[in-house]
Design a protein around this motif. Structure first.
Motif, PDB file in Angstrom:
ATOM      1  N   MET A   1       0.908  -1.288   0.199  1.00  0.00           N
ATOM      2  CA  MET A   1      -0.003  -0.159  -0.019  1.00  0.00           C
ATOM      3  C   MET A   1       0.771   1.350  -0.003  1.00  0.00           C
ATOM      4  O   MET A   1       1.692   1.388   0.776  1.00  0.00           O
ATOM      5  CB  MET A   1      -0.773   0.032   1.291  1.00  0.00           C
ATOM      6  CG  MET A   1      -1.679   1.324   1.301  1.00  0.00           C
ATOM      7  SD  MET A   1      -2.723   1.633   2.836  1.00  0.00           S
ATOM      8  CE  MET A   1      -3.039   0.124   3.716  1.00  0.00           C
ATOM      9  N   LYS A   2       0.485   2.191  -1.018  1.00  0.00           N
ATOM     10  CA  LYS A   2       1.304   3.487  -1.108  1.00  0.00           C
ATOM     11  C   LYS A   2       0.458   4.760  -0.097  1.00  0.00           C
ATOM     12  O   LYS A   2      -0.753   4.387   0.010  1.00  0.00           O
ATOM     13  CB  LYS A   2       1.445   3.739  -2.352  1.00  0.00           C
ATOM     14  CG  LYS A   2       2.522   2.936  -3.182  1.00  0.00           C
ATOM     15  CD  LYS A   2       2.881   3.375  -4.618  1.00  0.00           C
ATOM     16  CE  LYS A   2       3.714   2.581  -5.076  1.00  0.00           C
ATOM     17  NZ  LYS A   2       4.117   3.122  -6.656  1.00  0.00           N
ATOM     18  N   GLN A  20      -9.554   6.428  -7.813  1.00  0.00           N
ATOM     19  CA  GLN A  20      -8.601   5.436  -8.628  1.00  0.00           C
ATOM     20  C   GLN A  20      -7.434   5.028  -7.519  1.00  0.00           C
ATOM     21  O   GLN A  20      -7.449   3.605  -7.441  1.00  0.00           O
ATOM     22  CB  GLN A  20      -7.838   5.727  -9.870  1.00  0.00           C
ATOM     23  CG  GLN A  20      -8.993   5.937 -10.971  1.00  0.00           C
ATOM     24  CD  GLN A  20      -8.304   6.428 -12.153  1.00  0.00           C
ATOM     25  OE1 GLN A  20      -7.245   6.244 -12.451  1.00  0.00           O
ATOM     26  NE2 GLN A  20      -9.090   6.958 -13.277  1.00  0.00           N
ATOM     27  N   TYR A  21      -6.878   5.793  -7.077  1.00  0.00           N
ATOM     28  CA  TYR A  21      -5.807   5.512  -5.767  1.00  0.00           C
ATOM     29  C   TYR A  21      -6.594   4.441  -4.924  1.00  0.00           C
ATOM     30  O   TYR A  21      -6.064   3.600  -4.290  1.00  0.00           O
ATOM     31  CB  TYR A  21      -5.056   6.469  -5.274  1.00  0.00           C
ATOM     32  CG  TYR A  21      -4.089   6.955  -6.160  1.00  0.00           C
ATOM     33  CD1 TYR A  21      -3.025   6.182  -6.550  1.00  0.00           C
ATOM     34  CD2 TYR A  21      -4.145   8.262  -6.614  1.00  0.00           C
ATOM     35  CE1 TYR A  21      -1.992   6.466  -7.069  1.00  0.00           C
ATOM     36  CE2 TYR A  21      -3.105   8.588  -7.542  1.00  0.00           C
ATOM     37  CZ  TYR A  21      -2.059   7.917  -7.743  1.00  0.00           C
ATOM     38  OH  TYR A  21      -0.947   8.259  -8.421  1.00  0.00           O
ATOM     39  N   GLU A  23      -9.347   2.588  -4.896  1.00  0.00           N
ATOM     40  CA  GLU A  23      -9.611   1.230  -5.577  1.00  0.00           C
ATOM     41  C   GLU A  23      -8.332   0.360  -5.838  1.00  0.00           C
ATOM     42  O   GLU A  23      -8.641  -0.755  -5.712  1.00  0.00           O
ATOM     43  CB  GLU A  23     -10.411   1.562  -7.117  1.00  0.00           C
ATOM     44  CG  GLU A  23     -11.784   2.133  -6.882  1.00  0.00           C
ATOM     45  CD  GLU A  23     -12.114   2.616  -8.218  1.00  0.00           C
ATOM     46  OE1 GLU A  23     -11.701   2.141  -9.263  1.00  0.00           O
ATOM     47  OE2 GLU A  23     -13.297   2.922  -8.353  1.00  0.00           O
ATOM     48  N   ARG A  24      -7.506   0.959  -5.869  1.00  0.00           N
ATOM     49  CA  ARG A  24      -6.007   0.366  -5.912  1.00  0.00           C
ATOM     50  C   ARG A  24      -5.709  -0.340  -4.452  1.00  0.00           C
ATOM     51  O   ARG A  24      -4.925  -1.251  -4.415  1.00  0.00           O
ATOM     52  CB  ARG A  24      -4.854   0.951  -6.343  1.00  0.00           C
ATOM     53  CG  ARG A  24      -4.832   1.093  -7.679  1.00  0.00           C
ATOM     54  CD  ARG A  24      -3.362   1.720  -8.130  1.00  0.00           C
ATOM     55  NE  ARG A  24      -2.572   2.231  -7.472  1.00  0.00           N
ATOM     56  CZ  ARG A  24      -1.530   2.761  -7.680  1.00  0.00           C
ATOM     57  NH1 ARG A  24      -1.210   2.925  -9.077  1.00  0.00           N
ATOM     58  NH2 ARG A  24      -0.522   3.065  -6.941  1.00  0.00           N
ATOM     59  N   GLY A  25      -6.227   0.544  -3.525  1.00  0.00           N
ATOM     60  CA  GLY A  25      -6.068  -0.318  -2.009  1.00  0.00           C
ATOM     61  C   GLY A  25      -4.947   0.862  -1.356  1.00  0.00           C
ATOM     62  O   GLY A  25      -4.503   0.501  -0.338  1.00  0.00           O
ATOM     63  N   ASP A  26      -4.603   1.922  -2.044  1.00  0.00           N
ATOM     64  CA  ASP A  26      -3.641   2.892  -1.394  1.00  0.00           C
ATOM     65  C   ASP A  26      -4.441   3.741  -0.309  1.00  0.00           C
ATOM     66  O   ASP A  26      -5.511   3.942  -0.388  1.00  0.00           O
ATOM     67  CB  ASP A  26      -3.169   3.836  -2.607  1.00  0.00           C
ATOM     68  CG  ASP A  26      -2.218   3.004  -3.594  1.00  0.00           C
ATOM     69  OD1 ASP A  26      -1.676   2.109  -3.244  1.00  0.00           O
ATOM     70  OD2 ASP A  26      -2.348   3.350  -4.820  1.00  0.00           O
ATOM     71  N   TYR A  48     -14.544   4.375   2.104  1.00  0.00           N
ATOM     72  CA  TYR A  48     -13.291   3.948   2.384  1.00  0.00           C
ATOM     73  C   TYR A  48     -12.870   4.313   3.794  1.00  0.00           C
ATOM     74  O   TYR A  48     -11.716   5.065   3.794  1.00  0.00           O
ATOM     75  CB  TYR A  48     -12.239   4.218   1.169  1.00  0.00           C
ATOM     76  CG  TYR A  48     -12.641   3.510  -0.156  1.00  0.00           C
ATOM     77  CD1 TYR A  48     -12.191   2.476  -0.478  1.00  0.00           C
ATOM     78  CD2 TYR A  48     -13.285   4.228  -0.920  1.00  0.00           C
ATOM     79  CE1 TYR A  48     -12.236   1.775  -1.745  1.00  0.00           C
ATOM     80  CE2 TYR A  48     -13.629   3.931  -2.163  1.00  0.00           C
ATOM     81  CZ  TYR A  48     -13.133   2.627  -2.560  1.00  0.00           C
ATOM     82  OH  TYR A  48     -13.248   2.268  -3.877  1.00  0.00           O
ATOM     83  N   GLN A  51      -8.990   4.553   5.136  1.00  0.00           N
ATOM     84  CA  GLN A  51      -8.019   4.710   3.982  1.00  0.00           C
ATOM     85  C   GLN A  51      -7.963   6.187   3.314  1.00  0.00           C
ATOM     86  O   GLN A  51      -6.978   6.315   2.673  1.00  0.00           O
ATOM     87  CB  GLN A  51      -8.662   3.690   2.800  1.00  0.00           C
ATOM     88  CG  GLN A  51      -7.787   3.182   1.940  1.00  0.00           C
ATOM     89  CD  GLN A  51      -8.325   2.106   0.720  1.00  0.00           C
ATOM     90  OE1 GLN A  51      -9.097   1.493   1.129  1.00  0.00           O
ATOM     91  NE2 GLN A  51      -7.841   2.251  -0.496  1.00  0.00           N
TER      92      GLN A  51
END
Length: 58
Positions: A1-2, A20-21, A23-26, A48, A51
């Motif tokens: 995770m970034k 988008q970030y 959804e990527r899990g960042d 989220y 997050q």
């Protein structure tokens, strides 16, 4: 995770990048002038939890 900082996250390109970030899990730090009034950003914050961190900018 970034971890990512996005300014202008309440609309347009900033909001889309935030989505988008996430959804990527960042982890996203989303800055906008009035984050409490940004309804789309607040909806993402509820979707989220933990997050997405909203920050006032300027």
């Amino acid at each position: 995770m970034k971890s990512v900082l996005i300014t202008g996250a309440n609309r347009g390109l900033g909001l889309e990048l935030t989505r988008q970030y996430l959804e990527r899990g960042d982890q996203v730090f989303a800055a906008s002038r009035q984050p409490e009034g940004a309804t789309d950003l607040q909806a993402l914050s509820q979707q989220y939890p933990g997050q997405l961190v909203t920050l006032p900018w300027m």
